[in-house]
Design a protein around this motif. Structure first.
Motif, short mmCIF file in Angstrom:
data_model
loop_
_atom_site.label_atom_id
_atom_site.label_comp_id
_atom_site.label_asym_id
_atom_site.label_seq_id
_atom_site.Cartn_x
_atom_site.Cartn_y
_atom_site.Cartn_z
N GLY A 166 0.84 -1.19 0.00
CA GLY A 166 0.00 0.00 0.00
C GLY A 166 0.87 1.24 0.00
O GLY A 166 2.11 1.15 -0.08
N TYR A 167 0.23 2.41 0.10
CA TYR A 167 0.97 3.67 0.08
C TYR A 167 0.41 4.61 1.14
O TYR A 167 -0.81 4.82 1.23
CB TYR A 167 0.88 4.35 -1.29
N ILE A 168 1.33 5.15 1.93
CA ILE A 168 0.95 6.22 2.86
C ILE A 168 0.99 7.53 2.07
O ILE A 168 2.01 7.85 1.45
CB ILE A 168 1.91 6.30 4.06
N VAL A 169 -0.13 8.27 2.07
CA VAL A 169 -0.20 9.52 1.31
C VAL A 169 0.10 10.68 2.25
O VAL A 169 -0.51 10.81 3.32
CB VAL A 169 -1.61 9.71 0.69
N LYS A 170 1.05 11.53 1.87
CA LYS A 170 1.43 12.67 2.70
C LYS A 170 1.40 13.96 1.88
O LYS A 170 1.74 13.96 0.70
CB LYS A 170 2.82 12.47 3.29
N ILE A 171 0.99 15.04 2.56
CA ILE A 171 1.01 16.38 1.95
C ILE A 171 1.72 17.30 2.93
O ILE A 171 1.27 17.47 4.07
CB ILE A 171 -0.41 16.91 1.67
N ASP A 172 2.82 17.87 2.51
CA ASP A 172 3.64 18.73 3.38
C ASP A 172 3.98 18.04 4.69
O ASP A 172 3.91 18.63 5.77
CB ASP A 172 2.92 20.06 3.65
N GLY A 173 4.32 16.75 4.61
CA GLY A 173 4.73 16.00 5.79
C GLY A 173 3.60 15.50 6.66
O GLY A 173 3.83 14.78 7.63
N LYS A 174 2.35 15.87 6.32
CA LYS A 174 1.20 15.45 7.11
C LYS A 174 0.48 14.29 6.42
O LYS A 174 0.23 14.35 5.22
CB LYS A 174 0.23 16.62 7.30
N GLU A 175 0.19 13.23 7.20
CA GLU A 175 -0.44 12.04 6.63
C GLU A 175 -1.90 12.30 6.32
O GLU A 175 -2.67 12.78 7.16
CB GLU A 175 -0.32 10.86 7.61
N VAL A 176 -2.27 11.96 5.09
CA VAL A 176 -3.64 12.15 4.62
C VAL A 176 -4.43 10.85 4.72
O VAL A 176 -5.62 10.84 5.02
CB VAL A 176 -3.64 12.66 3.16
N GLY A 177 -3.75 9.70 4.46
CA GLY A 177 -4.42 8.41 4.50
C GLY A 177 -3.55 7.33 3.88
O GLY A 177 -2.39 7.57 3.51
N GLU A 184 0.78 22.38 -3.42
CA GLU A 184 1.33 21.36 -2.53
C GLU A 184 1.72 20.10 -3.33
O GLU A 184 1.09 19.78 -4.34
CB GLU A 184 0.32 20.97 -1.46
N ARG A 185 2.75 19.39 -2.85
CA ARG A 185 3.21 18.16 -3.49
C ARG A 185 2.68 16.96 -2.73
O ARG A 185 2.82 16.88 -1.51
CB ARG A 185 4.73 18.13 -3.53
N ILE A 186 2.07 16.01 -3.45
CA ILE A 186 1.55 14.79 -2.85
C ILE A 186 2.64 13.72 -2.90
O ILE A 186 3.17 13.40 -3.96
CB ILE A 186 0.29 14.30 -3.58
N ILE A 187 2.99 13.17 -1.73
CA ILE A 187 4.05 12.15 -1.61
C ILE A 187 3.41 10.79 -1.31
O ILE A 187 2.51 10.67 -0.46
CB ILE A 187 5.04 12.51 -0.48
N PHE A 188 3.91 9.74 -2.02
CA PHE A 188 3.47 8.37 -1.77
C PHE A 188 4.63 7.58 -1.15
O PHE A 188 5.70 7.47 -1.76
CB PHE A 188 3.03 7.68 -3.07
N GLU A 189 4.43 7.04 0.05
CA GLU A 189 5.45 6.23 0.71
C GLU A 189 4.97 4.78 0.76
O GLU A 189 3.89 4.50 1.30
CB GLU A 189 5.72 6.74 2.11
#
Length: 464
Positions: free
Chosen positions: A52-63, A94-99
């Motif tokens: 799966g992927y943890i979704v983050k925006i500006d270091g804050k977890e979205v889901g 803002e940049r959306i990051i997938f971890e």
């Protein structure tokens, strides 16, 4: 697929292949290869189903999502919805990051929670066009053509379509730029005009109560009567109705519309007065022997107005069409009797000067207004004889006194009259009580002075 069903399926397949290969005597080799393949397949299957992927925006977890595409679909849907609402392109910086992570199905975020968090953490902005006045943004609209329509509408307020203008322009430096703004900063066509015309979006209304007038309402709300008039140009202050709504917001336009036009008009040429002495009149008294006549001249002028108010008038051409006629005035030399009016005037009442002599509300104010409470004594400014005491149209209850030396004084809007026609009054004698009879915006004394039949500024005789 559940793990128990998966294990059973693998076991059945393994038994089938083992029987087939064992008939040829190669069972052990094939069993080894088959087991290796199965182990790799099972490992890949369970690994892929746990990714799966943890979704983050500006270091804050979205889901947490299983696939990146799941989130992209929600973002696209939000952009489409906002684009339809504001009729312009939507952007966010803002940049959306997938971890990458391992996640069970029950750990994945629900779509509605993802959408809620995206709206919270993404600062959606719209592509807009700002109206700048002296490099300061005063309104932003979705379309460039909207800004042009707004600016034209602001100009039209101060333009008469029946007239021809040499120039129509904004005094301030006005510029339209493409920008990105938050959706809550976007203005409609109507809102933009309101902001520019009034200087604010604020709306403050007051409901007229019984017995109130412009003077009392202005005093109650710490405004001047003139400001209240400006805030309510379509309301007649002398015809207020109970429960009528009036605005307390005094417009301070953010743009100044300048109009330049040529005007042709007539102007009076004042006549001169020639004096002749006579012992038939008391000293200080005057009498017209030959009435003067004003002349006329035609003028062509260039007139400049700011937001409808004239600020300059330059004469371009001037032509006399009628010459003035000199007035002959007899000037008395006879010594007056002791009871004639002499000396300085008293003030007619105690109060506050609220309106001066001269131009007011597009008309000429014939005297001065002194605001005071109903019932306040009104006094004769100097000695004289009452020549009128009664009701006089717009003046309401009115007293007129002949003070001698060519002077008459008038006291209007009284609540009660205390003198009669023909009565002699002394300086400082109470002749009436303050009221608001006739056409008036509140309790006050309207005081006029005539000198030789001509209205003069009362402030030459009384002080406030």
């Amino acid at each position: 697929m559940k793990s128990e069903e998966c294990s059973r399926n693998i076991r059945d397949r393994f038994s089938k292949y083992y029987s087939r290969f064992n008939q040829k005597g190669n069972g052990k080799i094939y069993i080894g290869l088959l087991m290796a393949t199965l182990i790799i397949g099972i490992t890949v299957f369970f690994y892929m189903n746990g990714v799966g992927y943890i979704v983050k925006i500006d270091g804050k977890e979205v889901g947490i999502v299983r696939n990146k595409e799941d989130l992209n679909k929600i973002v696209d849907a939000l952009e489409t919805s906002l684009k339809e609402k504001y009729n312009t392109d939507i952007v966010f910086d803002e940049r959306i990051i997938f971890e990458s992570t391992k996640a069970r199905d029950e750990e994945l975020s629900k779509p509605e929670n993802l959408e809620k968090n995206l709206q919270k953490f993404l600062d959606f902005k719209v592509k807009a066009y700002s109206i700048k006045v002296d490099n300061k943004i005063i309104a932003s609209l979705p379309k460039k053509e909207d800004t042009k329509k707004v600016l034209e509408a602001v100009k039209k307020v101060y333009v008469d379509e029946k007239k021809e203008y040499d120039k129509i322009y904004f005094v301030e430096k006005v510029k339209v730029d493409e920008i990105k703004v938050a959706t809550n900063q976007l203005k409609t066509y109507e809102d933009a005009i309101k902001i520019i015309s009034q200087g604010t979006e604020k709306e403050e209304l007051y409901e007229v109560q019984e017995g109130e007038n412009f003077w009392t309402i202005a005093e109650k709300n710490k405004l001047s009567v003139d400001d209240l008039m400006i805030a309510n140009p379509s309301i007649d202050p002398e015809k207020l109705q109970i429960k009528q709504k009036i605005s307390l917001v005094v417009a301070k336009p953010l743009l100044t519309v300048a109009t330049v036009e040529k005007e042709k008009y007539e102007e009076d040429i004042p006549y001169e007065s020639k004096f002749e002495e006579t012992n038939r009149l008391y000293k200080g008294d005057k009498k017209i022997k030959a009435k003067g006549q004003v002349g006329k001249k035609e003028i062509l002028a260039e007139v400049v107005r700011y937001n409808g108010t004239e600020i300059s008038k330059k004469t371009l051409e001037e032509k006399v069409v009628k010459k003035p006629k000199t007035e002959i005035v007899l000037k008395g030399t006879k010594i007056p009797p002791p009871d004639k009016s002499t000396g300085a005037f008293n003030n007619p009442t105690r109060g506050v000067l609220t309106s001066r002599f001269g131009p007011r509300w597009g008309k000429t104010h014939r005297g001065v207004d002194i605001a005071a409470k109903t019932g306040t004594p009104v006094k004769a400014v100097t000695t004289g004889i009452v020549i009128f005491s009664g009701w006089k149209g717009n003046y309401g209850n009115c007293v007129i006194i002949n003070n001698g030396n060519g002077i008459q004084t008038l006291y209007a809007h009284n609540n009660k009259l205390l003198v009669k026609k023909g009565e002699k009054v002394t300086k400082g004698q109470v002749i009436s009580l303050v009221g608001s009879t006739g056409n008036t915006t509140g309790p006050h004394v309207h005081f006029e002075v005539k000198k030789n039949g001509v209205l003069v500024n009362p402030l030459k005789y009384v002080k406030y």
